[in-house]
Write a protein that holds these residues in place. Sequence first.
Motif, PDB file in Angstrom:
ATOM      1  N   PHE A 174       0.829  -1.198   0.000  1.00 28.62           N
ATOM      2  CA  PHE A 174       0.000   0.000   0.000  1.00 28.62           C
ATOM      3  C   PHE A 174       0.871   1.259   0.000  1.00 28.62           C
ATOM      4  O   PHE A 174       0.627   2.198  -0.763  1.00 28.62           O
ATOM      5  CB  PHE A 174      -0.928  -0.014   1.209  1.00 28.62           C
ATOM      6  N   ALA A 175       1.894   1.288   0.861  1.00 26.84           N
ATOM      7  CA  ALA A 175       2.788   2.445   0.935  1.00 26.84           C
ATOM      8  C   ALA A 175       3.477   2.665  -0.416  1.00 26.84           C
ATOM      9  O   ALA A 175       3.627   3.808  -0.870  1.00 26.84           O
ATOM     10  CB  ALA A 175       3.814   2.253   2.043  1.00 26.84           C
ATOM     11  N   ASP A 204       2.254   1.764  -3.370  1.00 23.17           N
ATOM     12  CA  ASP A 204       1.227   2.239  -4.303  1.00 23.17           C
ATOM     13  C   ASP A 204       0.944   3.730  -4.115  1.00 23.17           C
ATOM     14  O   ASP A 204       0.644   4.436  -5.077  1.00 23.17           O
ATOM     15  CB  ASP A 204      -0.065   1.444  -4.147  1.00 23.17           C
ATOM     16  N   LEU A 205       1.035   4.212  -2.877  1.00 25.63           N
ATOM     17  CA  LEU A 205       0.787   5.632  -2.615  1.00 25.63           C
ATOM     18  C   LEU A 205       1.838   6.538  -3.245  1.00 25.63           C
ATOM     19  O   LEU A 205       1.595   7.732  -3.411  1.00 25.63           O
ATOM     20  CB  LEU A 205       0.698   5.903  -1.114  1.00 25.63           C
ATOM     21  N   THR A 206       2.998   5.994  -3.614  1.00 29.18           N
ATOM     22  CA  THR A 206       4.008   6.831  -4.271  1.00 29.18           C
ATOM     23  C   THR A 206       3.495   7.346  -5.618  1.00 29.18           C
ATOM     24  O   THR A 206       4.100   8.240  -6.199  1.00 29.18           O
ATOM     25  CB  THR A 206       5.355   6.089  -4.457  1.00 29.18           C
ATOM     26  N   TYR A 207       2.374   6.826  -6.088  1.00 30.46           N
ATOM     27  CA  TYR A 207       1.695   7.375  -7.266  1.00 30.46           C
ATOM     28  C   TYR A 207       1.494   8.877  -7.086  1.00 30.46           C
ATOM     29  O   TYR A 207       1.571   9.648  -8.046  1.00 30.46           O
ATOM     30  CB  TYR A 207       0.348   6.665  -7.450  1.00 30.46           C
ATOM     31  N   PHE A 208       1.243   9.314  -5.855  1.00 30.78           N
ATOM     32  CA  PHE A 208       0.950  10.716  -5.572  1.00 30.78           C
ATOM     33  C   PHE A 208       2.200  11.577  -5.444  1.00 30.78           C
ATOM     34  O   PHE A 208       2.098  12.779  -5.212  1.00 30.78           O
ATOM     35  CB  PHE A 208       0.076  10.829  -4.322  1.00 30.78           C
ATOM     36  N   LYS A 217       2.354   9.467   1.758  1.00 24.34           N
ATOM     37  CA  LYS A 217       1.516   8.839   2.785  1.00 24.34           C
ATOM     38  C   LYS A 217       0.549   9.834   3.436  1.00 24.34           C
ATOM     39  O   LYS A 217      -0.395   9.439   4.114  1.00 24.34           O
ATOM     40  CB  LYS A 217       2.380   8.163   3.835  1.00 24.34           C
ATOM     41  N   ASP A 218       0.775  11.142   3.214  1.00 24.95           N
ATOM     42  CA  ASP A 218      -0.176  12.143   3.714  1.00 24.95           C
ATOM     43  C   ASP A 218      -1.562  11.908   3.131  1.00 24.95           C
ATOM     44  O   ASP A 218      -2.558  12.281   3.742  1.00 24.95           O
ATOM     45  CB  ASP A 218       0.276  13.564   3.363  1.00 24.95           C
ATOM     46  N   MET A 219      -1.623  11.282   1.953  1.00 25.58           N
ATOM     47  CA  MET A 219      -2.924  10.989   1.347  1.00 25.58           C
ATOM     48  C   MET A 219      -3.744  10.069   2.249  1.00 25.58           C
ATOM     49  O   MET A 219      -4.953  10.064   2.193  1.00 25.58           O
ATOM     50  CB  MET A 219      -2.746  10.323  -0.020  1.00 25.58           C
ATOM     51  N   LEU A 220      -3.078   9.318   3.079  1.00 26.14           N
ATOM     52  CA  LEU A 220      -3.753   8.446   4.033  1.00 26.14           C
ATOM     53  C   LEU A 220      -3.903   9.143   5.383  1.00 26.14           C
ATOM     54  O   LEU A 220      -4.999   9.289   5.900  1.00 26.14           O
ATOM     55  CB  LEU A 220      -2.965   7.149   4.197  1.00 26.14           C
ATOM     56  N   TRP A 221      -2.802   9.582   5.958  1.00 29.05           N
ATOM     57  CA  TRP A 221      -2.800  10.069   7.342  1.00 29.05           C
ATOM     58  C   TRP A 221      -3.604  11.334   7.556  1.00 29.05           C
ATOM     59  O   TRP A 221      -4.063  11.588   8.662  1.00 29.05           O
ATOM     60  CB  TRP A 221      -1.376  10.246   7.846  1.00 29.05           C
ATOM     61  N   LYS A 222      -3.814  12.123   6.522  1.00 31.88           N
ATOM     62  CA  LYS A 222      -4.630  13.335   6.661  1.00 31.88           C
ATOM     63  C   LYS A 222      -6.122  13.032   6.587  1.00 31.88           C
ATOM     64  O   LYS A 222      -6.933  13.885   6.912  1.00 31.88           O
ATOM     65  CB  LYS A 222      -4.271  14.354   5.573  1.00 31.88           C
TER      66      LYS A 222
END
Length: 110
Positions: free
Chosen positions: A22-23, A25-29, A61-66
């Motif tokens: 998941f982490a 995959d988030l590097t997409y952002f 990962k801010d896309m998740l934690w926020k």
Amino acid sequence: MEIIYNTYFEDQDESDWAWEDFAYDLTYFDKYLGKKAYVKGRNLDWRGSSGTAEFILEDSKDMLWKLVPENTDFTFKIKRARGRNTYQARCSHHDCPTGSYFNISFRGQK
């Protein structure tokens, strides 16, 4: 593009593996690092609250934690939406098992 993460695992190894995937995959952002994210959320808690937020994306990962609540299990799903640089996310958790919904857009220069 669709990224999904679920914290409900019985096996710790499976959980660790899923988090690493998941982490990654988030590097997409990463293409939005340094840009401002505009977020509109609805059904954010057990009362059905709504709200907006803005933040500068400093880490993918801010896309998740926020967007997700702290100290609870959750399922998080984010996908591309209609419109340029626009995404939709859903986070299901203890206070909102049916899901909190987010519309996210990015604007601004890097």
